[in-house]
Write a protein that holds these residues in place. Structure first.
Motif, PDB file in Angstrom:
ATOM      1  N   LYS A  77     -43.846  39.522  -7.979  1.00  0.00           N
ATOM      2  CA  LYS A  77     -43.403  37.943  -7.541  1.00  0.00           C
ATOM      3  C   LYS A  77     -42.260  37.245  -8.503  1.00  0.00           C
ATOM      4  CE  LYS A  77     -45.281  34.090  -4.409  1.00  0.00           C
ATOM      5  NZ  LYS A  77     -46.028  33.789  -4.428  1.00  0.00           N
ATOM      6  N   ALA A  78     -43.058  37.305 -10.019  1.00  0.00           N
ATOM      7  CA  ALA A  78     -41.613  36.154 -10.366  1.00  0.00           C
ATOM      8  C   ALA A  78     -40.889  36.253 -10.594  1.00  0.00           C
ATOM      9  CB  ALA A  78     -42.652  35.965 -11.607  1.00  0.00           C
ATOM     10  N   GLU A  79     -40.566  38.228 -10.941  1.00  0.00           N
ATOM     11  CA  GLU A  79     -38.931  39.265 -11.524  1.00  0.00           C
ATOM     12  C   GLU A  79     -38.321  39.109 -10.173  1.00  0.00           C
ATOM     13  OE1 GLU A  79     -42.231  38.486 -13.996  1.00  0.00           O
ATOM     14  OE2 GLU A  79     -42.424  40.268 -12.569  1.00  0.00           O
ATOM     15  N   LEU A  80     -38.914  38.472  -9.094  1.00  0.00           N
ATOM     16  CA  LEU A  80     -37.528  38.623  -7.560  1.00  0.00           C
ATOM     17  C   LEU A  80     -36.349  37.807  -8.564  1.00  0.00           C
ATOM     18  CD1 LEU A  80     -38.033  39.282  -5.348  1.00  0.00           C
ATOM     19  CD2 LEU A  80     -38.032  37.542  -3.749  1.00  0.00           C
ATOM     20  N   GLY A  81     -35.332  38.260  -7.563  1.00  0.00           N
ATOM     21  CA  GLY A  81     -33.903  37.763  -9.105  1.00  0.00           C
ATOM     22  C   GLY A  81     -33.212  38.038 -10.175  1.00  0.00           C
ATOM     23  N   TYR A  82     -34.486  38.742 -10.718  1.00  0.00           N
ATOM     24  CA  TYR A  82     -33.893  39.113 -11.953  1.00  0.00           C
ATOM     25  C   TYR A  82     -32.940  39.780 -12.480  1.00  0.00           C
ATOM     26  CZ  TYR A  82     -35.889  39.892 -17.035  1.00  0.00           C
ATOM     27  OH  TYR A  82     -35.800  40.211 -18.230  1.00  0.00           O
ATOM     28  N   LEU A  83     -32.345  40.921 -11.791  1.00  0.00           N
ATOM     29  CA  LEU A  83     -31.037  41.798 -11.776  1.00  0.00           C
ATOM     30  C   LEU A  83     -30.401  40.858 -11.535  1.00  0.00           C
ATOM     31  CD1 LEU A  83     -31.576  44.777  -9.982  1.00  0.00           C
ATOM     32  CD2 LEU A  83     -32.562  44.059 -12.343  1.00  0.00           C
ATOM     33  N   ALA A  84     -30.446  39.534 -10.764  1.00  0.00           N
ATOM     34  CA  ALA A  84     -28.807  38.795 -10.059  1.00  0.00           C
ATOM     35  C   ALA A  84     -28.920  37.555 -11.526  1.00  0.00           C
ATOM     36  CB  ALA A  84     -29.393  38.333  -9.059  1.00  0.00           C
ATOM     37  N   GLN A  85     -30.280  37.053 -11.818  1.00  0.00           N
ATOM     38  CA  GLN A  85     -30.141  36.425 -13.191  1.00  0.00           C
ATOM     39  C   GLN A  85     -29.782  37.343 -14.791  1.00  0.00           C
ATOM     40  OE1 GLN A  85     -33.531  34.036 -13.775  1.00  0.00           O
ATOM     41  NE2 GLN A  85     -32.565  33.228 -15.137  1.00  0.00           N
ATOM     42  N   HIS A  86     -30.262  37.886 -15.113  1.00  0.00           N
ATOM     43  CA  HIS A  86     -29.670  38.727 -15.833  1.00  0.00           C
ATOM     44  C   HIS A  86     -28.886  39.713 -16.444  1.00  0.00           C
ATOM     45  CE1 HIS A  86     -32.620  35.348 -17.461  1.00  0.00           C
ATOM     46  NE2 HIS A  86     -33.738  36.171 -16.812  1.00  0.00           N
ATOM     47  N   PHE A  87     -28.436  41.235 -15.383  1.00  0.00           N
ATOM     48  CA  PHE A  87     -27.758  42.221 -15.271  1.00  0.00           C
ATOM     49  C   PHE A  87     -26.878  41.731 -15.506  1.00  0.00           C
ATOM     50  CE2 PHE A  87     -26.544  46.406 -14.506  1.00  0.00           C
ATOM     51  CZ  PHE A  87     -26.786  47.294 -15.518  1.00  0.00           C
ATOM     52  N   PRO A  88     -25.693  42.250 -16.728  1.00  0.00           N
ATOM     53  CA  PRO A  88     -24.745  41.656 -16.754  1.00  0.00           C
ATOM     54  C   PRO A  88     -22.892  42.373 -16.625  1.00  0.00           C
ATOM     55  CG  PRO A  88     -25.639  43.151 -18.560  1.00  0.00           C
ATOM     56  CD  PRO A  88     -27.048  43.276 -18.075  1.00  0.00           C
ATOM     57  N   ASP A  89     -24.042  43.478 -15.649  1.00  0.00           N
ATOM     58  CA  ASP A  89     -22.404  44.892 -15.424  1.00  0.00           C
ATOM     59  C   ASP A  89     -22.381  44.847 -14.260  1.00  0.00           C
ATOM     60  OD1 ASP A  89     -20.633  46.666 -15.297  1.00  0.00           O
ATOM     61  OD2 ASP A  89     -21.125  48.426 -16.705  1.00  0.00           O
ATOM     62  N   ALA A  90     -21.768  44.324 -13.101  1.00  0.00           N
ATOM     63  CA  ALA A  90     -22.224  44.333 -12.230  1.00  0.00           C
ATOM     64  C   ALA A  90     -21.328  45.756 -11.164  1.00  0.00           C
ATOM     65  CB  ALA A  90     -20.867  43.054 -10.924  1.00  0.00           C
ATOM     66  N   ALA A  91     -20.608  45.909 -12.218  1.00  0.00           N
ATOM     67  CA  ALA A  91     -19.473  47.446 -11.751  1.00  0.00           C
ATOM     68  C   ALA A  91     -21.071  48.479 -11.935  1.00  0.00           C
ATOM     69  CB  ALA A  91     -18.666  47.858 -12.549  1.00  0.00           C
ATOM     70  N   LEU A  92     -21.678  48.129 -12.659  1.00  0.00           N
ATOM     71  CA  LEU A  92     -22.643  49.662 -13.366  1.00  0.00           C
ATOM     72  C   LEU A  92     -23.821  49.430 -12.711  1.00  0.00           C
ATOM     73  CD1 LEU A  92     -23.818  51.381 -15.235  1.00  0.00           C
ATOM     74  CD2 LEU A  92     -24.863  49.758 -16.531  1.00  0.00           C
ATOM     75  N   LEU A  93     -24.454  47.780 -11.742  1.00  0.00           N
ATOM     76  CA  LEU A  93     -26.122  47.995 -11.153  1.00  0.00           C
ATOM     77  C   LEU A  93     -25.484  48.874  -9.830  1.00  0.00           C
ATOM     78  CD1 LEU A  93     -28.058  46.908 -10.267  1.00  0.00           C
ATOM     79  CD2 LEU A  93     -27.225  44.681 -10.042  1.00  0.00           C
ATOM     80  N   ALA A  94     -23.416  48.587  -9.625  1.00  0.00           N
ATOM     81  CA  ALA A  94     -22.978  49.361  -8.063  1.00  0.00           C
ATOM     82  C   ALA A  94     -23.282  50.287  -8.325  1.00  0.00           C
ATOM     83  CB  ALA A  94     -21.464  48.268  -7.527  1.00  0.00           C
TER      84      ALA A  94
END
Length: 347
Positions: free
Chosen positions: A16-33
């Protein structure tokens, strides 16, 4: 510049505490895509949708087919976020499915292929969901090594495992915790016969299968069918696996690496305690950096170092004194510690 061993967490760390972790910390939107393109092609909900959900759902977010992708992406994003002007990564290891993340962090798998491995194996585990896991501590509150108590507990595990119609094995040696895995009769027998501790142990782990036991051989076989040898390459950074073996850059047999990852790593005990000990003794880092998500692996790392008597540590108080003096352990899931090793976060 400080040297560091990076440690990648396994299942059960995106909560629960980690919800939104990727939005806050992931540095590469193209890689996440690119990760989400793999999931969309497989008919799975995207990581972005899961991470940006209005509320956390234990039923949805902890499923193997969702949790593995979320944890892998959070781990890799944190690894990419380490400030290399301040930190030299000298080795990488991980706990359980964290091995898949470690392979990508170290460069033995590309980011996309690492995601393919983690997401595929998590999905296969969920589809089969063979057996289950529970955790039980063998250290007291002061974390002083107690080999006799550990031995007695493992003797009980072995006794149960030898009973007809029962399977119970040591799944993960996790610092001061024994993670046990087996079938329903094996797990139930341990729950009935082990002394209850702290009002919560033995503790069943939801949506977990009998990881790191022979019960997972069908999953391992399906993984080998779906994940070809050409996904694997030479690591750029040394990797310590779940046996404590080191895979060195320019000297690793990639076929053997795949065989281990999709074979023994799936079906045999994962000795995280040994991996941390080898990391400490072989590489003597200034820091142990635990990537996110979550903050639960710090205790197991500290306990593993105590069990190894590293730097003379023999108790929780010894670890705290060294931690206060040196900042030895850095958990990137904790904002105050993250800032010591990470570049800025990306919106």
């Amino acid at each position: 510049m400080k040297t560091a061993v990076v440690i990648c967490p396994g299942r059960g760390t995106y909560n629960k505490a980690e919800l939104g972790y990727l939005a806050q910390h992931f540095p590469d939107a193209a890689l996440l895509a690119k990760f989400d393109a793999q999931r969309a092609a497989a008919g799975q909900e995207t990581l972005i949708a899961l991470d940006s959900a209005e509320r956390f759902s234990g039923i949805k977010h902890t499923r193997g087919d969702n949790a593995s992708g979320l944890i892998y992406a959070a781990t890799l994003g944190d690894y990419l976020g380490i400030d290399r002007d301040q930190v030299e990564v000298v080795a990488v290891t991980g706990n359980s499915m964290g091995w898949y993340s470690a392979l990508a962090c170290a460069g033995a798998l590309s980011p996309e292929n690492g995601f393919k491995v983690a997401n595929t194996m998590g999905t296969l585990m969920q589809e089969s969901l063979i057996g289950g896991q529970l955790v039980y501590p063998f250290l007291d509150d002061d974390w002083r090594p107690d080999p006799a108590r550990r031995g007695a507990l493992l003797a009980l595990v072995d006794n149960i495992d030898r009973r007809e119609g029962h399977v119970l094995r040591l799944s993960i040696a996790l610092g001061g915790m024994l993670v046990l895995a087996g079938d329903a009769p094996g797990l139930a027998a341990f729950e009935a016969e082990a002394e209850p501790i702290q009002g919560r142990f033995p503790m069943r782990l939801g949506n977990h299968a009998a990881f790191h036991t022979e019960l997972q051989e069908p999953v391992a076989q399906r993984g080998r069918e779906r994940l070809p040898a050409d996904l694997f390459g030479q690591p750029a950074v040394p990797m310590i696996d779940g046996r404590g073996a080191v895979w060195w850059p320019h000297a690793s047999d990639t076929a053997s690496l795949r065989d281990y990852t999709l074979g023994e790593q799936v079906t045999q005990t994962y000795d995280f305690t040994r991996a941390v000990e080898v990391a400490a003794r072989e590489f003597a880092p200034d820091l142990f950096i635990i990537t996110g998500p979550g903050t639960t692996l710090g205790g197991a790392v500290a306990q593993s170092l105590i069990l190894a008597n590293w730097r003379g540590m023999g108790s929780k108080d010894d670890f705290r004194a060294l931690q206060d003096e040196t900042g030895l352990l850095v958990a990137m899931g904790m904002p105050d510690q993250r800032s010591k090793v990470a570049k800025r976060d990306w919106p």
